[in-house]
Design a protein around this motif. Structure first.
Motif, short mmCIF file in Angstrom:
data_model
loop_
_atom_site.label_atom_id
_atom_site.label_comp_id
_atom_site.label_asym_id
_atom_site.label_seq_id
_atom_site.Cartn_x
_atom_site.Cartn_y
_atom_site.Cartn_z
N GLU A 4 -27.09 -20.17 7.59
CA GLU A 4 -28.53 -19.76 7.40
C GLU A 4 -29.42 -20.91 7.99
O GLU A 4 -28.78 -21.97 8.22
N GLN A 5 -30.48 -20.39 8.55
CA GLN A 5 -31.56 -21.01 9.27
C GLN A 5 -32.84 -20.79 8.75
O GLN A 5 -33.28 -19.38 8.44
N THR A 6 -33.60 -21.63 8.69
CA THR A 6 -35.16 -21.43 8.16
C THR A 6 -36.02 -22.03 9.24
O THR A 6 -35.52 -22.70 10.22
N GLY A 7 -37.40 -21.23 9.23
CA GLY A 7 -38.10 -21.93 10.20
C GLY A 7 -39.58 -21.51 10.20
O GLY A 7 -39.75 -20.62 9.37
N VAL A 9 -42.86 -19.04 11.43
CA VAL A 9 -43.07 -17.61 11.80
C VAL A 9 -43.50 -17.83 13.54
O VAL A 9 -44.34 -18.73 13.86
N ARG A 10 -43.01 -17.06 14.45
CA ARG A 10 -43.47 -16.91 15.74
C ARG A 10 -44.53 -15.70 16.02
O ARG A 10 -44.44 -14.96 15.15
N ALA A 11 -45.22 -16.06 16.99
CA ALA A 11 -45.94 -14.96 17.26
C ALA A 11 -45.23 -13.68 17.91
O ALA A 11 -44.10 -13.92 18.56
N ALA A 12 -45.89 -12.59 17.72
CA ALA A 12 -45.08 -11.19 18.30
C ALA A 12 -45.07 -11.35 19.79
O ALA A 12 -46.08 -11.75 20.65
N GLY A 13 -43.95 -10.94 20.28
CA GLY A 13 -43.72 -10.87 21.93
C GLY A 13 -43.99 -9.52 22.22
O GLY A 13 -44.97 -8.67 21.85
N GLY A 14 -42.95 -8.90 23.18
CA GLY A 14 -43.32 -7.41 23.58
C GLY A 14 -42.20 -6.56 22.72
O GLY A 14 -42.09 -5.48 23.32
N GLY A 15 -42.05 -6.80 21.55
CA GLY A 15 -41.00 -5.99 20.91
C GLY A 15 -41.33 -5.55 19.51
O GLY A 15 -42.12 -6.18 18.92
N PHE A 16 -40.69 -4.33 19.11
CA PHE A 16 -41.13 -3.91 17.81
C PHE A 16 -39.65 -3.18 17.17
O PHE A 16 -39.14 -2.72 18.26
N TRP A 35 -39.35 -12.74 12.73
CA TRP A 35 -39.15 -14.02 12.64
C TRP A 35 -39.54 -14.41 11.09
O TRP A 35 -38.96 -15.52 10.79
N SER A 36 -40.33 -13.79 10.42
CA SER A 36 -40.36 -14.24 9.02
C SER A 36 -39.42 -13.87 8.08
O SER A 36 -39.36 -14.47 6.86
N LEU A 37 -38.52 -13.23 8.32
CA LEU A 37 -37.24 -13.05 7.49
C LEU A 37 -36.30 -14.18 7.84
O LEU A 37 -36.22 -14.98 8.84
N ARG A 38 -35.50 -14.17 6.50
CA ARG A 38 -34.35 -15.51 6.66
C ARG A 38 -33.28 -14.98 7.80
O ARG A 38 -32.92 -14.12 7.96
N ARG A 39 -33.16 -16.18 8.57
CA ARG A 39 -32.36 -16.09 9.65
C ARG A 39 -31.00 -16.62 9.64
O ARG A 39 -31.01 -17.66 8.91
N HIS A 40 -29.99 -16.24 10.19
CA HIS A 40 -28.63 -16.83 10.19
C HIS A 40 -28.48 -17.06 11.77
O HIS A 40 -29.00 -16.41 12.61
N GLU A 41 -27.31 -17.86 11.97
CA GLU A 41 -26.61 -18.16 13.04
C GLU A 41 -25.26 -17.62 13.05
O GLU A 41 -24.55 -17.74 12.37
N CYS A 42 -24.89 -17.19 14.47
CA CYS A 42 -23.48 -16.99 14.77
C CYS A 42 -23.28 -17.08 16.26
O CYS A 42 -24.06 -17.09 17.14
N GLU A 43 -22.01 -17.62 16.24
CA GLU A 43 -21.27 -17.70 17.76
C GLU A 43 -20.43 -16.35 18.13
O GLU A 43 -19.63 -16.05 17.16
N VAL A 44 -20.49 -15.82 19.06
CA VAL A 44 -19.89 -14.75 19.39
C VAL A 44 -19.25 -14.72 20.76
O VAL A 44 -19.86 -15.34 21.75
#
Length: 157
Positions: A4-7, A9-16, A35-44
């Motif tokens: 799990e990762q927190t941080g 909020v980033r500004a919107a870029g070119g996506g939705f 970006w405002s949602l709880r983030r997780h990390e994974c290696e694939v």
């Protein structure tokens, strides 16, 4: 590996990402919303047909958390009702994949599918999120530039 990762909020870029289908609360999410949602990390690790073996580290919200924002139209109190729902993910270029709800549901397969906002430490804000399916051998379901997430039931017709 998933963490799990927190941080901030980033500004919107070119996506939705548009959330819709058989849901109670369809919506459009900006990259900033994701970006405002709880983030997780994974290696694939997976094999790309065009470029061969690939290994990346992604971070972003779980597809489950994003999809739940739309409030899928499950029959309340019927756990097995979720088993008949499908999630169709479409990229801006038209590439489309389908997952079953059971693949991401914690009571069934519980695969930590992400909408990746970073790849190898670099933000994907300008291009939009990437679908990341840990455990896939082939990279075909690692969809870049996700545009739409549609949740629908298999009505059995």
């Amino acid at each position: 590996m998933l963490g799990e990762q927190t941080g901030t909020v980033r500004a919107a870029g070119g996506g939705f990402v548009r959330l819709g289908g058989e849901v109670r609360s369809p919506r459009v999410l900006s990259v900033a919303d994701l970006w405002s949602l709880r983030r997780h990390e994974c290696e694939v690790e997976f094999t790309c047909r065009k470029s061969g073996p690939r290994r990346h580290r992604f971070s972003g919200p779980l597809l489950l958390d994003v999809a739940r924002l739309a409030e899928p139209a499950f029959v309340p109190g019927e756990r097995k009702d979720r088993l008949r729902f499908l999630i169709s993910i479409r990229a801006h270029d038209g590439h489309r994949v389908v997952l079953s709800w059971a693949e991401i549901d914690p009571e069934f397969a519980n695969i930590p599918v992400l909408l990746g906002l970073t790849r190898d430490g670099s933000a994907l804000d300008a291009e939009g999120p990437q679908l990341v399916v840990p455990g896939d051998v082939c990279g075909a379901r690692h969809v870049s530039r996700v545009a739409d997430v549609r949740i629908r039931s298999d009505s059995g017709d």
